[in-house]
Write a protein that holds these residues in place. Structure first.
Motif, PDB file in Angstrom:
ATOM      1  N   GLU A  19       0.823  -1.210   0.000  1.00  0.00           N
ATOM      2  CA  GLU A  19       0.000   0.000   0.000  1.00  0.00           C
ATOM      3  C   GLU A  19       0.857   1.259   0.000  1.00  0.00           C
ATOM      4  N   TYR A  23       1.036   4.012  -2.957  1.00  0.00           N
ATOM      5  CA  TYR A  23       0.802   5.413  -2.611  1.00  0.00           C
ATOM      6  C   TYR A  23       1.961   6.280  -3.085  1.00  0.00           C
ATOM      7  N   ARG A  24       3.172   5.822  -2.865  1.00  0.00           N
ATOM      8  CA  ARG A  24       4.359   6.560  -3.301  1.00  0.00           C
ATOM      9  C   ARG A  24       4.360   6.712  -4.823  1.00  0.00           C
ATOM     10  N   LYS A  26       1.745   6.566  -6.958  1.00  0.00           N
ATOM     11  CA  LYS A  26       0.661   7.461  -7.390  1.00  0.00           C
ATOM     12  C   LYS A  26       0.986   8.910  -7.032  1.00  0.00           C
ATOM     13  N   SER A  27       1.599   9.116  -5.899  1.00  0.00           N
ATOM     14  CA  SER A  27       1.983  10.463  -5.485  1.00  0.00           C
ATOM     15  C   SER A  27       2.996  11.057  -6.455  1.00  0.00           C
ATOM     16  N   ARG A  44      -8.405  19.646  -2.049  1.00  0.00           N
ATOM     17  CA  ARG A  44      -7.977  19.807  -0.649  1.00  0.00           C
ATOM     18  C   ARG A  44      -8.461  21.139  -0.072  1.00  0.00           C
ATOM     19  N   TYR A  84      -4.943   7.994  -7.121  1.00  0.00           N
ATOM     20  CA  TYR A  84      -4.123   8.602  -6.070  1.00  0.00           C
ATOM     21  C   TYR A  84      -4.916   8.708  -4.772  1.00  0.00           C
ATOM     22  N   ILE A  85      -6.139   9.215  -4.850  1.00  0.00           N
ATOM     23  CA  ILE A  85      -6.960   9.405  -3.654  1.00  0.00           C
ATOM     24  C   ILE A  85      -7.287   8.062  -3.003  1.00  0.00           C
ATOM     25  N   GLU A  88      -4.126   6.901  -1.302  1.00  0.00           N
ATOM     26  CA  GLU A  88      -3.938   7.713  -0.102  1.00  0.00           C
ATOM     27  C   GLU A  88      -4.860   7.246   1.024  1.00  0.00           C
ATOM     28  N   PHE A  91      -3.569   4.010   2.528  1.00  0.00           N
ATOM     29  CA  PHE A  91      -2.428   4.297   3.391  1.00  0.00           C
ATOM     30  C   PHE A  91      -2.892   4.940   4.694  1.00  0.00           C
ATOM     31  N   ALA A  92      -3.844   5.854   4.624  1.00  0.00           N
ATOM     32  CA  ALA A  92      -4.316   6.565   5.815  1.00  0.00           C
ATOM     33  C   ALA A  92      -4.895   5.599   6.844  1.00  0.00           C
ATOM     34  N   TRP A  95      -1.904   3.879   8.446  1.00  0.00           N
ATOM     35  CA  TRP A  95      -1.179   4.822   9.295  1.00  0.00           C
ATOM     36  C   TRP A  95      -1.942   5.071  10.594  1.00  0.00           C
TER      37      TRP A  95
END
Length: 116
Positions: A19, A23-24, A26-27, A44, A84-85, A88, A91-92, A95
């Motif tokens: 994941e 994420y990296r 896509k970022s 955002r 990307y979202i 993210e 990952f969130a 985290w």
């Protein structure tokens, strides 16, 4: 093995987590494309505006809700930004879970400024 060695081991595991790798990736793709980056920045800004209204007044203005929906529709129609979202968000969750585990291990309740 000391705590710092374990922290480095943990960081290496985290760095290679699928994941996180996604994420990296896509970022990086988004950051290399000015249009995609701008689209996410706009998204955002509207999110932050809604969050601020919610925190200050307890509700979100109808105009902000409409603006948020319009921006979200544009963002989600773009496959790169949508990917990307989604990356993210995955990952969130990880985290947040990791921080919860670490906070539980420490065993200290942080007191918020309002006393809660």
């Amino acid at each position: 093995m000391n705590i710092y060695d374990k922290a480095h081991e943990f960081a290496n595991e985290l760095k290679n987590l699928p994941e996180v790798v996604e994420y990296r990736k896509k970022s990086q793709e988004v950051n290399e494309n000015e249009d995609l980056r701008k689209m996410i920045e706009d998204f955002r800004k509207v999110q932050f505006e809604a969050y601020t209204e919610q925190m200050q007044t307890g509700k979100i203005k109808d105009e902000t809700k409409i603006k948020m929906q319009e921006v979200a529709n544009v963002v989600m129609l773009n496959p790169e930004v949508s990917a990307y979202i989604q990356a993210e968000a995955k990952f969130a969750v990880i985290w947040e879970d990791l921080l919860k585990i670490l906070n539980e291990a420490i065993g200290v309740n942080v007191i918020a400024p309002n006393g809660n």
